[in-house]
Design a protein around this motif. Structure first.
Motif, PDB file in Angstrom:
ATOM      1  N   PRO A  67      40.835  26.618  19.413  1.00 12.61           N
ATOM      2  CA  PRO A  67      41.601  27.313  20.449  1.00 12.61           C
ATOM      3  C   PRO A  67      41.679  28.799  20.138  1.00 12.61           C
ATOM      4  O   PRO A  67      41.602  29.200  18.977  1.00 12.61           O
ATOM      5  CB  PRO A  67      42.974  26.663  20.366  1.00 12.61           C
ATOM      6  CG  PRO A  67      43.075  26.166  18.970  1.00 12.61           C
ATOM      7  CD  PRO A  67      41.681  25.819  18.532  1.00 12.61           C
ATOM      8  N   PHE A  68      41.833  29.612  21.188  1.00 12.98           N
ATOM      9  CA  PHE A  68      41.869  31.056  21.003  1.00 12.98           C
ATOM     10  C   PHE A  68      43.208  31.597  21.478  1.00 12.98           C
ATOM     11  O   PHE A  68      43.660  31.279  22.579  1.00 12.98           O
ATOM     12  CB  PHE A  68      40.728  31.743  21.753  1.00 12.98           C
ATOM     13  CG  PHE A  68      40.662  33.206  21.418  1.00 12.98           C
ATOM     14  CD1 PHE A  68      40.076  33.632  20.240  1.00 12.98           C
ATOM     15  CD2 PHE A  68      41.250  34.151  22.251  1.00 12.98           C
ATOM     16  CE1 PHE A  68      40.059  34.973  19.888  1.00 12.98           C
ATOM     17  CE2 PHE A  68      41.239  35.492  21.918  1.00 12.98           C
ATOM     18  CZ  PHE A  68      40.642  35.907  20.733  1.00 12.98           C
ATOM     19  N   GLU A  69      43.818  32.442  20.642  1.00  5.74           N
ATOM     20  CA  GLU A  69      45.089  33.057  20.988  1.00  5.74           C
ATOM     21  C   GLU A  69      44.898  34.522  21.336  1.00  5.74           C
ATOM     22  O   GLU A  69      44.214  35.254  20.615  1.00  5.74           O
ATOM     23  CB  GLU A  69      46.073  32.954  19.822  1.00  5.74           C
ATOM     24  CG  GLU A  69      46.571  31.563  19.564  1.00  5.74           C
ATOM     25  CD  GLU A  69      47.624  31.522  18.478  1.00  5.74           C
ATOM     26  OE1 GLU A  69      48.017  32.588  17.943  1.00  5.74           O
ATOM     27  OE2 GLU A  69      48.063  30.406  18.153  1.00  5.74           O
ATOM     28  N   ILE A  70      45.508  34.939  22.418  1.00  6.12           N
ATOM     29  CA  ILE A  70      45.554  36.348  22.806  1.00  6.12           C
ATOM     30  C   ILE A  70      46.731  36.947  22.056  1.00  6.12           C
ATOM     31  O   ILE A  70      47.891  36.674  22.380  1.00  6.12           O
ATOM     32  CB  ILE A  70      45.725  36.511  24.335  1.00  6.12           C
ATOM     33  CG1 ILE A  70      44.642  35.763  25.109  1.00  6.12           C
ATOM     34  CG2 ILE A  70      45.796  37.983  24.714  1.00  6.12           C
ATOM     35  CD1 ILE A  70      43.244  36.226  24.832  1.00  6.12           C
ATOM     36  N   ALA A  71      46.437  37.733  21.023  1.00  8.91           N
ATOM     37  CA  ALA A  71      47.488  38.291  20.173  1.00  8.91           C
ATOM     38  C   ALA A  71      47.533  39.817  20.229  1.00  8.91           C
ATOM     39  O   ALA A  71      48.449  40.420  19.684  1.00  8.91           O
ATOM     40  CB  ALA A  71      47.279  37.832  18.730  1.00  8.91           C
ATOM     41  N   MET A  72      46.540  40.429  20.874  1.00 10.89           N
ATOM     42  CA  MET A  72      46.506  41.894  20.990  1.00 10.89           C
ATOM     43  C   MET A  72      45.814  42.277  22.288  1.00 10.89           C
ATOM     44  O   MET A  72      45.080  41.484  22.858  1.00 10.89           O
ATOM     45  CB  MET A  72      45.811  42.545  19.800  1.00 10.89           C
ATOM     46  CG  MET A  72      44.334  42.231  19.629  1.00 10.89           C
ATOM     47  SD  MET A  72      43.189  43.255  20.597  1.00 10.89           S
ATOM     48  CE  MET A  72      43.456  44.872  19.940  1.00 10.89           C
ATOM     49  N   MET A  73      46.074  43.482  22.719  1.00 14.71           N
ATOM     50  CA  MET A  73      45.419  44.046  23.892  1.00 14.71           C
ATOM     51  C   MET A  73      45.153  45.520  23.594  1.00 14.71           C
ATOM     52  O   MET A  73      45.757  46.099  22.684  1.00 14.71           O
ATOM     53  CB  MET A  73      46.293  43.909  25.143  1.00 14.71           C
ATOM     54  CG  MET A  73      46.575  42.479  25.571  1.00 14.71           C
ATOM     55  SD  MET A  73      45.175  41.646  26.325  1.00 14.71           S
ATOM     56  CE  MET A  73      45.313  42.257  28.010  1.00 14.71           C
ATOM     57  N   GLU A  74      44.244  46.099  24.378  1.00 12.31           N
ATOM     58  CA  GLU A  74      43.943  47.521  24.236  1.00 12.31           C
ATOM     59  C   GLU A  74      43.749  48.138  25.610  1.00 12.31           C
ATOM     60  O   GLU A  74      43.589  47.415  26.600  1.00 12.31           O
ATOM     61  CB  GLU A  74      42.704  47.733  23.361  1.00 12.31           C
ATOM     62  CG  GLU A  74      41.415  47.236  23.997  1.00 12.31           C
ATOM     63  CD  GLU A  74      40.193  47.483  23.113  1.00 12.31           C
ATOM     64  OE1 GLU A  74      40.310  47.458  21.877  1.00 12.31           O
ATOM     65  OE2 GLU A  74      39.117  47.686  23.679  1.00 12.31           O
ATOM     66  N   ARG A  75      43.766  49.467  25.644  1.00 11.54           N
ATOM     67  CA  ARG A  75      43.468  50.191  26.883  1.00 11.54           C
ATOM     68  C   ARG A  75      42.825  51.519  26.514  1.00 11.54           C
ATOM     69  O   ARG A  75      42.965  52.009  25.387  1.00 11.54           O
ATOM     70  CB  ARG A  75      44.716  50.421  27.723  1.00 11.54           C
ATOM     71  CG  ARG A  75      45.703  51.367  27.085  1.00 11.54           C
ATOM     72  CD  ARG A  75      46.906  51.594  27.949  1.00 11.54           C
ATOM     73  NE  ARG A  75      47.899  52.393  27.231  1.00 11.54           N
ATOM     74  CZ  ARG A  75      49.070  52.709  27.710  1.00 11.54           C
ATOM     75  NH1 ARG A  75      49.426  52.308  28.913  1.00 11.54           N
ATOM     76  NH2 ARG A  75      49.910  53.429  26.999  1.00 11.54           N
ATOM     77  N   HIS A  76      42.134  52.098  27.496  1.00  9.12           N
ATOM     78  CA  HIS A  76      41.481  53.390  27.320  1.00  9.12           C
ATOM     79  C   HIS A  76      42.079  54.350  28.353  1.00  9.12           C
ATOM     80  O   HIS A  76      41.705  54.303  29.524  1.00  9.12           O
ATOM     81  CB  HIS A  76      39.970  53.238  27.477  1.00  9.12           C
ATOM     82  CG  HIS A  76      39.426  52.208  26.529  1.00  9.12           C
ATOM     83  ND1 HIS A  76      39.258  52.453  25.191  1.00  9.12           N
ATOM     84  CD2 HIS A  76      39.071  50.920  26.730  1.00  9.12           C
ATOM     85  CE1 HIS A  76      38.804  51.356  24.601  1.00  9.12           C
ATOM     86  NE2 HIS A  76      38.692  50.412  25.514  1.00  9.12           N
ATOM     87  N   PRO A  77      43.031  55.190  27.931  1.00  2.00           N
ATOM     88  CA  PRO A  77      43.764  56.021  28.887  1.00  2.00           C
ATOM     89  C   PRO A  77      42.979  57.187  29.472  1.00  2.00           C
ATOM     90  O   PRO A  77      43.393  57.754  30.475  1.00  2.00           O
ATOM     91  CB  PRO A  77      44.951  56.534  28.065  1.00  2.00           C
ATOM     92  CG  PRO A  77      44.474  56.507  26.652  1.00  2.00           C
ATOM     93  CD  PRO A  77      43.536  55.335  26.566  1.00  2.00           C
ATOM     94  N   LEU A  78      41.815  57.530  28.885  1.00  2.00           N
ATOM     95  CA  LEU A  78      41.076  58.698  29.359  1.00  2.00           C
ATOM     96  C   LEU A  78      39.808  58.357  30.133  1.00  2.00           C
ATOM     97  O   LEU A  78      39.090  59.260  30.554  1.00  2.00           O
ATOM     98  CB  LEU A  78      40.705  59.603  28.175  1.00  2.00           C
ATOM     99  CG  LEU A  78      41.876  60.148  27.362  1.00  2.00           C
ATOM    100  CD1 LEU A  78      41.365  61.008  26.215  1.00  2.00           C
ATOM    101  CD2 LEU A  78      42.849  60.915  28.244  1.00  2.00           C
TER     102      LEU A  78
END
Length: 171
Positions: A67-78
């Motif tokens: 199973p896979f857990e979503i434990a982090m996220m990212e974004r690119h503000p520029l």
């Protein structure tokens, strides 16, 4: 633990997060004396914030285990970030709207053969999620001197539902 179920990746469903890059339903026309079909303007690449420039890279993603857990996220503000798969394996796309991160607004999509994505500037997303095999992607994003990646760890991880848990249309 919260469960995040995948839905089919469609232009309409993904529109709040960016563009689906695919030839199905795209505007197209012949070029080069009729020897080539051009599928035109598939994604809005946005990289010029603060003097940025477009760069093209290849990312090689390693398969994840279930199973896979979503434990982090990212974004690119520029700038935006586009992923175009070079193979035919499906992959998962996990996103949340721009602005303050709200885990209850996360959505997961199952990207099929011939589908790429272009995350709009500031859209929260999980890094590449492939499961079947090592997979290569052409990536078009922003190069420049300013930092362009915000990462965050979720207070409580979410479990990504396995394809076997998904409706038959996704299997």
């Amino acid at each position: 633990m919260q469960i995040l179920r995948m839905e089919p990746l469609t232009r309409e469903a993904f529109a709040p997060f960016g563009d689906v890059i695919e030839i199905e339903g795209a505007r197209h026309f012949p070029i080069n004396g009729g020897t080539t079909e051009r599928f035109h303007d598939l994604a809005g690449i946005d990289v010029n914030e603060a003097g940025g420039r477009p760069i093209v890279s290849v990312f090689r993603a390693q398969p994840r285990a279930w199973p896979f857990e979503i434990a982090m996220m990212e974004r690119h503000p520029l700038g935006s970030q586009a992923f175009v798969p070079l193979g035919d394996a499906w992959y998962a796309v996990v996103v949340a709207p721009t602005g303050e991160f709200d885990p209850t607004r996360m959505r997961a999509f199952r990207a099929g053969r011939g589908q790429g994505v272009n995350y709009a500037k500031g859209v929260w997303h999980h890094p590449l999620l492939v499961f079947e095999r090592v997979s290569d992607f052409v990536v078009i994003d922003r190069g420049g001197g300013q930092p362009n990646c915000d990462e965050m760890v979720l207070d409580v991880p979410w479990r990504l539902a396995h394809a076997a848990d998904a409706p038959a249309a996704l299997a």
